[in-house]
Design a protein around this motif. Structure first.
Motif, PDB file in Angstrom:
ATOM      1  N   PRO A  18       5.731   9.836   3.660  1.00  0.00           N
ATOM      2  CA  PRO A  18       5.505   8.949   2.513  1.00  0.00           C
ATOM      3  C   PRO A  18       6.630   9.160   1.506  1.00  0.00           C
ATOM      4  O   PRO A  18       7.094  10.275   1.308  1.00  0.00           O
ATOM      5  CB  PRO A  18       4.156   9.409   1.956  1.00  0.00           C
ATOM      6  N   VAL A  21       7.761   6.506  -5.252  1.00  0.00           N
ATOM      7  CA  VAL A  21       8.141   5.177  -5.740  1.00  0.00           C
ATOM      8  C   VAL A  21       8.996   5.297  -6.996  1.00  0.00           C
ATOM      9  O   VAL A  21       8.786   4.595  -7.976  1.00  0.00           O
ATOM     10  CB  VAL A  21       6.907   4.270  -5.975  1.00  0.00           C
ATOM     11  N   GLU A  66      10.810  -3.919  -4.319  1.00  0.00           N
ATOM     12  CA  GLU A  66       9.831  -3.727  -3.258  1.00  0.00           C
ATOM     13  C   GLU A  66       9.862  -2.246  -2.912  1.00  0.00           C
ATOM     14  O   GLU A  66      10.523  -1.832  -1.989  1.00  0.00           O
ATOM     15  CB  GLU A  66      10.184  -4.609  -2.061  1.00  0.00           C
ATOM     16  N   LYS A  67       9.193  -1.484  -3.706  1.00  0.00           N
ATOM     17  CA  LYS A  67       9.301  -0.032  -3.660  1.00  0.00           C
ATOM     18  C   LYS A  67       9.099   0.525  -2.248  1.00  0.00           C
ATOM     19  O   LYS A  67       8.224   0.080  -1.519  1.00  0.00           O
ATOM     20  CB  LYS A  67       8.279   0.607  -4.598  1.00  0.00           C
ATOM     21  N   ASP A  69       7.799   2.717   0.695  1.00  0.00           N
ATOM     22  CA  ASP A  69       6.466   3.263   0.925  1.00  0.00           C
ATOM     23  C   ASP A  69       6.501   4.433   1.896  1.00  0.00           C
ATOM     24  O   ASP A  69       5.913   5.470   1.661  1.00  0.00           O
ATOM     25  CB  ASP A  69       5.564   2.153   1.476  1.00  0.00           C
ATOM     26  N   LYS A  70       7.237   4.251   2.989  1.00  0.00           N
ATOM     27  CA  LYS A  70       7.198   5.242   4.062  1.00  0.00           C
ATOM     28  C   LYS A  70       8.497   5.163   4.852  1.00  0.00           C
ATOM     29  O   LYS A  70       9.101   4.112   4.978  1.00  0.00           O
ATOM     30  CB  LYS A  70       6.003   4.928   4.970  1.00  0.00           C
ATOM     31  N   ASP A  86       8.274  -1.067   3.075  1.00  0.00           N
ATOM     32  CA  ASP A  86       8.007  -1.370   1.677  1.00  0.00           C
ATOM     33  C   ASP A  86       6.977  -2.491   1.620  1.00  0.00           C
ATOM     34  O   ASP A  86       6.622  -3.075   2.638  1.00  0.00           O
ATOM     35  CB  ASP A  86       9.286  -1.713   0.906  1.00  0.00           C
ATOM     36  N   SER A  87       6.481  -2.765   0.426  1.00  0.00           N
ATOM     37  CA  SER A  87       5.393  -3.726   0.271  1.00  0.00           C
ATOM     38  C   SER A  87       5.870  -5.158   0.085  1.00  0.00           C
ATOM     39  O   SER A  87       5.044  -6.063  -0.041  1.00  0.00           O
ATOM     40  CB  SER A  87       4.505  -3.326  -0.911  1.00  0.00           C
ATOM     41  N   GLY A 124       0.856  -5.304   5.058  1.00  0.00           N
ATOM     42  CA  GLY A 124       1.218  -4.719   3.771  1.00  0.00           C
ATOM     43  C   GLY A 124       2.655  -4.923   3.353  1.00  0.00           C
ATOM     44  O   GLY A 124       3.070  -4.420   2.321  1.00  0.00           O
ATOM     45  N   TYR A 127       9.196  -3.715   7.294  1.00  0.00           N
ATOM     46  CA  TYR A 127      10.053  -2.547   7.424  1.00  0.00           C
ATOM     47  C   TYR A 127      11.426  -3.000   7.888  1.00  0.00           C
ATOM     48  O   TYR A 127      11.576  -4.006   8.581  1.00  0.00           O
ATOM     49  CB  TYR A 127       9.473  -1.467   8.344  1.00  0.00           C
TER      50      TYR A 127
END
Length: 141
Positions: A18, A21, A66-67, A69-70, A86-87, A124, A127
């Protein structure tokens, strides 16, 4: 942040991390990828291109609103794949940077350094992935 092995695909499991952000995300991602590559037996010279691409992919996710995420890292059959989730749903575009521009070279670098790259929509968000040919020596495993 701790890395976890999430699933086996190919010869080695995917490492998933993870990401924060905030502006520390690229450094956190580089550190995780460096540790993963070292555990696989790759030296710093082999890791340089992968680490630069890691920074660029995570920075792009952060800077375009679009921060990140993983991060996932997978190694199988001489190919290392990075995935930055990202989201957002905005698709990344390879832009021709202006010689006078101080920015907008991130995906150009990823394109130049990797064997292939692209993006996929997912639950969500999306990638962005990049693939690198890396072959381990016999001594490394």
């Amino acid at each position: 942040m701790t890395m976890s092995k999430t699933r086996s695909e190919g010869s080695l499991p995917v490492v998933s991390l993870p990401l924060p952000v905030d502006v520390t995300a690229p450094a956190v991602a580089r550190q995780a990828v460096r540790a993963t590559l070292a555990s696989l037996g790759f030296d710093d010279l082999a890791a340089d291109d992968v680490l630069l691409a890691t920074s660029e992919l995570v920075t792009n996710a952060f800077e375009h609103g679009e921060k990140p995420d993983k991060l996932e890292v997978e190694y199988a059959d001489g190919r290392l794949t990075l995935r930055v989730f990202d989201s957002g749903t905005n698709r990344p575009r390879l832009k021709e940077p202006s010689p006078m521009a101080a920015r907008s070279r991130g995906l150009q670098l990823v394109h130049a350094l990797s064997e292939d790259w692209g993006h996929e929509l997912c639950a969500g968000g999306k990638y962005v992935w990049a693939v690198f040919s890396l072959h381990r020596t016999e001594a490394a495993g």
